[in-house]
Design an enzyme around this catalytic site. Structure first.
Site, PDB file in Angstrom:
ATOM      1  N   SER A  16     -24.454 -70.883  70.950  1.00  0.00           N
ATOM      2  CA  SER A  16     -24.120 -70.563  72.344  1.00  0.00           C
ATOM      3  C   SER A  16     -23.510 -69.169  72.431  1.00  0.00           C
ATOM      4  CB  SER A  16     -23.130 -71.588  72.912  1.00  0.00           C
ATOM      5  OG  SER A  16     -21.888 -71.507  72.223  1.00  0.00           O
ATOM      6  N   ASP A  37     -23.633 -73.124  62.769  1.00  0.00           N
ATOM      7  CA  ASP A  37     -22.803 -73.626  63.864  1.00  0.00           C
ATOM      8  C   ASP A  37     -22.451 -75.075  63.578  1.00  0.00           C
ATOM      9  OD1 ASP A  37     -21.869 -74.327  66.690  1.00  0.00           O
ATOM     10  OD2 ASP A  37     -22.582 -72.282  67.026  1.00  0.00           O
ATOM     11  N   ASP A  58     -19.384 -75.364  58.762  1.00  0.00           N
ATOM     12  CA  ASP A  58     -17.979 -75.237  59.138  1.00  0.00           C
ATOM     13  C   ASP A  58     -17.449 -73.961  58.487  1.00  0.00           C
ATOM     14  OD1 ASP A  58     -15.245 -75.357  59.479  1.00  0.00           O
ATOM     15  OD2 ASP A  58     -14.982 -77.311  58.521  1.00  0.00           O
ATOM     16  N   CYS A  85     -20.037 -64.481  64.559  1.00  0.00           N
ATOM     17  CA  CYS A  85     -19.466 -64.659  65.899  1.00  0.00           C
ATOM     18  C   CYS A  85     -18.552 -65.873  65.996  1.00  0.00           C
ATOM     19  CB  CYS A  85     -20.577 -64.809  66.937  1.00  0.00           C
ATOM     20  SG  CYS A  85     -21.660 -63.378  67.109  1.00  0.00           S
ATOM     21  N   SER A 154     -12.272 -58.477  69.059  1.00  0.00           N
ATOM     22  CA  SER A 154     -12.029 -58.721  70.480  1.00  0.00           C
ATOM     23  C   SER A 154     -11.229 -57.556  71.032  1.00  0.00           C
ATOM     24  CB  SER A 154     -11.229 -60.023  70.665  1.00  0.00           C
ATOM     25  OG  SER A 154     -10.724 -60.142  71.988  1.00  0.00           O
ATOM     26  N   TYR A 167      -4.379 -65.367  68.054  1.00  0.00           N
ATOM     27  CA  TYR A 167      -5.698 -64.818  68.333  1.00  0.00           C
ATOM     28  C   TYR A 167      -5.702 -63.300  68.194  1.00  0.00           C
ATOM     29  CZ  TYR A 167      -9.997 -63.825  70.974  1.00  0.00           C
ATOM     30  OH  TYR A 167     -11.238 -63.370  71.366  1.00  0.00           O
ATOM     31  N   LYS A 171      -7.670 -61.191  65.302  1.00  0.00           N
ATOM     32  CA  LYS A 171      -8.757 -60.261  65.634  1.00  0.00           C
ATOM     33  C   LYS A 171      -8.413 -58.840  65.189  1.00  0.00           C
ATOM     34  CE  LYS A 171     -11.742 -63.017  67.655  1.00  0.00           C
ATOM     35  NZ  LYS A 171     -13.090 -63.246  67.103  1.00  0.00           N
ATOM     36  N   PHE A 200     -16.477 -61.689  78.604  1.00  0.00           N
ATOM     37  CA  PHE A 200     -17.911 -61.950  78.650  1.00  0.00           C
ATOM     38  C   PHE A 200     -18.208 -63.314  79.276  1.00  0.00           C
ATOM     39  CE2 PHE A 200     -18.490 -58.215  76.307  1.00  0.00           C
ATOM     40  CZ  PHE A 200     -19.855 -57.937  76.216  1.00  0.00           C
ATOM     41  N   THR A 202     -19.441 -66.136  78.687  1.00  0.00           N
ATOM     42  CA  THR A 202     -19.778 -67.161  77.709  1.00  0.00           C
ATOM     43  C   THR A 202     -19.438 -68.530  78.300  1.00  0.00           C
ATOM     44  OG1 THR A 202     -17.587 -66.938  76.719  1.00  0.00           O
ATOM     45  CG2 THR A 202     -19.367 -65.606  75.783  1.00  0.00           C
TER      46      THR A 202
END
Length: 261
Positions: A16, A37, A58, A85, A154, A167, A171, A200, A202
Site C-alpha cells: 500500500s 509486506d 516482518d 518503505c 520523513s 518517530y 527517521k 502524502f 497514503t
C-alpha cells in the site's frame, strides 16, 4: 543505473501507499519486483496486478527478512534495487507530559521508544545491509555500479513535532545511515540515498476527518495539496536512473516545514 527486464527489485511496504506506488513504477519500467509486506491480502493483489512476487516479511525479524530475500532471489535473481518503505513505530506521546488520569506526569516509555527505533532505524540497516551483501557479488554495470538502495526517512527527520520523539529521531537516524553507508559501499559500486516525504495521501492519512485533511493540504506552501504516492515513486525511479545521486537525503514535501505542534 542501466536496467532491463532482467533487473530485479525488492520493495518493502509494497502492499500500500508509497511502497505500492514505487512497486508499480518499477514494474512499469520493466523491472521484476518482489514486495515485502505483512499484509498478505493486499500484497498478493498488488503483486498480481504488476506481475510481481509477494513475500510475507516482518522487517523487525532477521530470520523473516533473510527468508524473504531467499524467496525473492530464487524467483527473480539477486536484486540490484532495494526500496525500503516499511516501518513500525509507537508515538503520540511527549517525552514527559501531563497524565490526565492521575494529575501528575507520565513519560514516553523506553520500551515504546525502543520499539520505534527497532522498527524504523534498525530495520532500515537490516534491509539495506543484507541487500548490499547480495549486490556485492553482482557483475558491475557502467561506472562499476552494482546496485542502488533507497531508504524512506520523513520530513519529521528534520522538523518532528511534539509527540514524535521516537518517530522523529528514528527517521533522523535513517538519514544518518546514508552517507557513511554510501562511503562503506563506494568500492562495491552500491549507491545509498534517502527520501524525506512530507504529508502524502497514503491510506492512514486518508483515514483522518476531511476537515483535518483540508487543513493539512492548506499548510503546504505549494502545491497546496497532499503529495501523491506516484510522485514518491517517480523520485525513486530518478534515483535509480541517475547514478550521480549518492549519499543524499532528499525532501519531497511541497516546501512544508512542520510547526512544533
Amino acid at each position: 543505473m542501466q536496467f532491463d527486464s532482467n533487473t530485479a527489485a525488492v520493495v518493502t511496504g509494497g502492499a500500500s501507499g508509497l511502497g505500492r506506488a514505487t512497486a508499480e513504477a518499477l514494474a512499469a519500467a520493466g523491472i521484476k519486483v518482489a514486495i515485502f509486506d505483512m499484509n498478505a491480502e493486499h500484497g498478493e493483489q498488488v503483486a498480481s496486478d504488476i506481475g510481481g512476487l509477494f513475500c510475507k516479511v516482518d522487517i523487525t525479524s532477521e530470520d523473516s527478512v533473510l527468508s524473504g530475500f531467499e524467496q525473492a532471489r530464487a524467483a527473480h535473481g539477486q536484486e540490484r534495487i532495494l526500496v525500503h518503505c516499511a516501518q513500525t513505530s509507537r508515538g503520540g506521546q511527549k517525552t514527559v507530559g501531563r497524565n490526565r488520569e492521575t494529575g501528575g506526569f507520565k513519560r514516553y516509555s523506553t520500551e515504546d521508544y525502543e520499539y520505534s527505533i527497532l522498527g524504523i532505524l534498525v530495520a532500515s540497516y537490516r534491509l539495506a545491509s543484507l541487500s548490499a551483501l547480495g549486490m556485492a557479488a553482482l557483475d558491475p554495470l557502467e561506472d562499476g555500479e552494482r546496485g542502488v538502495i533507497t531508504l524512506t526517512a520523513s520530513a519529521a527527520a528534520q522538523d518532528a513535532q511534539m509527540g514524535q520523539i521516537g518517530y522523529g529521531s528514528g527517521k533522523a537516524g535513517v538519514n544518518g545511515l546514508v552517507l557513511p553507508m554510501a562511503r562503506d559501499l563506494m568500492d562495491l559500486g552500491i549507491r545509498v540515498n534517502s527520501i524525506m516525504p512530507g504529508i502524502f495521501a497514503t491510506p492512514p492519512m486518508l483515514g483522518v476527518p476531511p476537515k483535518v485533511l483540508e487543513g493539512l493540504a492548506a499548510s503546504v506552501p505549494f502545491p497546496k495539496r497532499l503529495g501523491k504516492p506516484e510522485e514518491f515513486g517517480s523520485l525513486v525511479m530518478e534515483l535509480v536512473r541517475n547514478s550521480y545521486f549518492n549519499g543524499q537525503n532528499l525532501r519531497l514535501d511541497g516546501a512544508i516545514r512542520m510547526p512544533p505542534r
